[in-house]
Scaffold this motif. Structure first.
Motif, mmCIF file in Angstrom:
data_model
loop_
_atom_site.group_PDB
_atom_site.id
_atom_site.type_symbol
_atom_site.label_atom_id
_atom_site.label_comp_id
_atom_site.label_asym_id
_atom_site.label_seq_id
_atom_site.Cartn_x
_atom_site.Cartn_y
_atom_site.Cartn_z
ATOM 1 N N ALA A 16 0.831 -1.210 0.000
ATOM 2 C CA ALA A 16 0.000 0.000 0.000
ATOM 3 C C ALA A 16 0.864 1.258 0.000
ATOM 4 O O ALA A 16 0.566 2.217 -0.720
ATOM 5 N N ILE A 17 1.925 1.252 0.791
ATOM 6 C CA ILE A 17 2.831 2.402 0.831
ATOM 7 C C ILE A 17 3.485 2.599 -0.525
ATOM 8 O O ILE A 17 3.560 3.721 -1.041
ATOM 9 N N THR A 75 4.161 10.240 3.202
ATOM 10 C CA THR A 75 3.407 10.929 4.247
ATOM 11 C C THR A 75 3.874 10.478 5.635
ATOM 12 O O THR A 75 4.643 9.516 5.768
ATOM 13 N N ASP A 83 2.883 6.962 6.180
ATOM 14 C CA ASP A 83 3.792 6.080 5.446
ATOM 15 C C ASP A 83 5.091 5.893 6.224
ATOM 16 O O ASP A 83 5.627 4.786 6.304
ATOM 17 N N ASP A 130 0.954 4.114 -2.951
ATOM 18 C CA ASP A 130 0.710 5.526 -2.652
ATOM 19 C C ASP A 130 1.863 6.401 -3.108
ATOM 20 O O ASP A 130 1.668 7.455 -3.709
ATOM 21 N N VAL A 131 3.079 5.961 -2.823
ATOM 22 C CA VAL A 131 4.261 6.740 -3.181
ATOM 23 C C VAL A 131 4.443 6.775 -4.703
ATOM 24 O O VAL A 131 4.824 7.803 -5.261
ATOM 25 N N ASP A 171 2.121 6.891 -6.864
ATOM 26 C CA ASP A 171 1.151 7.864 -7.386
ATOM 27 C C ASP A 171 1.525 9.304 -7.053
ATOM 28 O O ASP A 171 1.408 10.186 -7.885
ATOM 29 N N SER A 172 1.985 9.523 -5.822
ATOM 30 C CA SER A 172 2.167 10.893 -5.340
ATOM 31 C C SER A 172 3.615 11.370 -5.313
ATOM 32 O O SER A 172 3.852 12.573 -5.222
#
Length: 64
Positions: free
Chosen positions: A13-14, A25, A28, A17-18, A20-21
């Motif tokens: 999941a991390i 965070t 994260d 997310d990373v 994509d962005s």
């Protein structure tokens, strides 16, 4: 002392997310901290964490 436990699938999941962005965070970072401290992390997950940390070090991923 805090009891940190890595949730199943957290590394994936991390990474998603990373990807994509291009940002890491606070949540994260806590997940990565739990992963680094987890003695039961399998080799594939450990390599993924290392790749992510190297990306931060090289400036490819920002810390948000």
């Amino acid at each position: 002392m805090y009891d940190l436990q890595l949730l199943p699938g957290a590394i994936s999941a991390i990474l998603a997310d990373v990807a994509d962005s291009h940002r890491l965070t606070l949540s994260d970072r806590f997940g990565l901290m739990a992963a680094v401290l987890d003695d039961n992390l399998d080799e594939e997950e450990r390599r993924a964490v290392n790749r992510l940390l190297r990306s931060v070090q090289r400036g490819r991923v920002a810390i948000a």
